[in-house]
Write a protein that holds these residues in place. Sequence first.
Motif, mmCIF file in Angstrom:
data_model
loop_
_atom_site.group_PDB
_atom_site.id
_atom_site.type_symbol
_atom_site.label_atom_id
_atom_site.label_comp_id
_atom_site.label_asym_id
_atom_site.label_seq_id
_atom_site.Cartn_x
_atom_site.Cartn_y
_atom_site.Cartn_z
ATOM 1 N N GLU A 242 24.528 31.066 5.291
ATOM 2 C CA GLU A 242 25.926 31.014 5.665
ATOM 3 C C GLU A 242 26.489 29.994 4.621
ATOM 4 O OE1 GLU A 242 27.277 33.284 7.600
ATOM 5 O OE2 GLU A 242 25.289 33.987 7.806
ATOM 6 N N ALA A 244 25.652 29.230 1.690
ATOM 7 C CA ALA A 244 25.713 29.889 0.328
ATOM 8 C C ALA A 244 26.665 30.920 0.174
ATOM 9 C CB ALA A 244 24.452 30.660 0.124
ATOM 10 N N LYS A 245 27.350 31.363 1.299
ATOM 11 C CA LYS A 245 28.358 32.520 1.256
ATOM 12 C C LYS A 245 29.542 31.797 0.985
ATOM 13 C CE LYS A 245 26.039 36.027 4.319
ATOM 14 N NZ LYS A 245 26.240 36.548 5.642
ATOM 15 N N ASP A 246 29.918 30.630 1.836
ATOM 16 C CA ASP A 246 30.870 29.884 1.516
ATOM 17 C C ASP A 246 31.160 29.462 0.162
ATOM 18 O OD1 ASP A 246 31.929 30.374 4.181
ATOM 19 O OD2 ASP A 246 31.209 28.304 5.017
ATOM 20 N N LEU A 247 29.916 28.884 -0.557
ATOM 21 C CA LEU A 247 29.771 28.229 -1.785
ATOM 22 C C LEU A 247 30.361 29.458 -2.747
ATOM 23 C CD1 LEU A 247 26.742 26.092 -1.699
ATOM 24 C CD2 LEU A 247 28.945 25.555 -2.195
ATOM 25 N N GLU A 248 29.725 30.618 -2.581
ATOM 26 C CA GLU A 248 30.183 32.078 -3.313
ATOM 27 C C GLU A 248 31.735 31.835 -3.411
ATOM 28 O OE1 GLU A 248 28.673 33.683 -5.599
ATOM 29 O OE2 GLU A 248 26.846 32.259 -5.307
ATOM 30 N N ALA A 249 32.314 31.925 -2.145
ATOM 31 C CA ALA A 249 33.887 32.105 -2.028
ATOM 32 C C ALA A 249 34.507 31.090 -2.885
ATOM 33 C CB ALA A 249 34.039 32.262 -0.561
ATOM 34 N N LEU A 251 33.372 29.107 -5.449
ATOM 35 C CA LEU A 251 33.169 29.361 -6.842
ATOM 36 C C LEU A 251 34.009 30.439 -7.197
ATOM 37 C CD1 LEU A 251 29.278 29.340 -7.283
ATOM 38 C CD2 LEU A 251 30.985 27.814 -8.259
ATOM 39 N N GLY A 252 34.013 31.646 -6.331
ATOM 40 C CA GLY A 252 35.204 32.549 -7.011
ATOM 41 C C GLY A 252 36.565 32.146 -6.919
ATOM 42 N N ARG A 255 36.920 29.463 -9.990
ATOM 43 C CA ARG A 255 36.864 30.015 -11.430
ATOM 44 C C ARG A 255 38.132 31.101 -11.269
ATOM 45 N NH1 ARG A 255 30.426 31.594 -10.518
ATOM 46 N NH2 ARG A 255 29.694 29.978 -11.761
#
Length: 367
Positions: A242, A244-249, A251-252, A255
């Motif tokens: 979970e 990791a999902k927040d980190l992906e969000a 990061l997006g 960027r």
Amino acid sequence: MALPELRTAAVVGTGLIGTSVALALTTRGVTTYLIDRDETAARTAAALGAGTFGAPPAPVDLAVLAVPPAKVAEVLEEHQKDGLAQAYTDVASVKGRPQAELTARGCDLTSFVGGHPMAGRERSGPLAGRADLFDGRPWVLTPHPATRSAVLRRGLELVRLCGAVPVVLGPEAHDRAVALVSHVPHLLATLMAARLCDGEDFAVRLAGQGLRDVTRIAAGDAGLWTDILATNAEAVAEILGEVAKDLEAVLGALRTLAVAPAGPARSRPAAELTALLRRGNTGHARIPGKHGGTALPYSSVRVVLRDRANELARLLADASLTGANIEDIRLEHATNKDAGLVELLVAGESAGRLAADLTRREWTVHV
């Protein structure tokens, strides 16, 4: 048959937690024996006043197994065969897998109650032990259906003698809870601290109290934490997924913000970032405050502290004269200066009076 009052105990494993348990018990008049395959550690704990080195002459009222999660079943089986105690508990930070291993080995679960004190330090070993380590801290007990009620009461008596607050949970509920509030936080602190290995020297020298707070627990024993994380891998992996999902969000969003021109193109990623930060505010507010109650907002009075003997004691003495109720204290050392900052956290209405009174006493104060 009810077990007698807790008068004798054995602590197996004399690291930080085991030595702290032994110190707490000895301080409260319990005759305590110290057992460790590392005799130097046990003798060190004994020299600190934690108890008597070596096995007891007769079965003790309670044996506390202060060993890593992966060793609990092996150590319990060994000492039950030896007749070390009438009742047994452990302090391992994972409960599900060790209990399954106890069953597989055929251990006597009627005389065992799982336990886990929710306290610790970033330091390890007997020299880090403290008799007050568990004061006011939750101590989870995880009885098996076969655990005799008298053995559970013995576990509760241990918790009371150590000054902790008992919480009874099932093993699976315990493991999910500690993954959230202990194991994943430790791993995240470690991941952040690991980034510093590749940081340039000038960047690391800019570190302030925020980085120290975030990475403090990363100084814990790497071998012990490998055992803990491996033993509770399923629950840790679920929560980390979970994260990791927040980190992906994040990061997006970052960027997009890095390349988007000023204007509407930045509004959506900025809103996503703000939403996550606000979720963090909400989650942080759920952490229990003083005496386990709702966390209260405090005002900060920051005082410059010179690096000389008894300066902190003098500050606290002066602060006590103002009548302010200081709820917490934080220290921040200045870089390349013989001074630092002491942050005194007080109820909002008393911050102004405290700051004014300390200023009159010639302290340099920032509110």
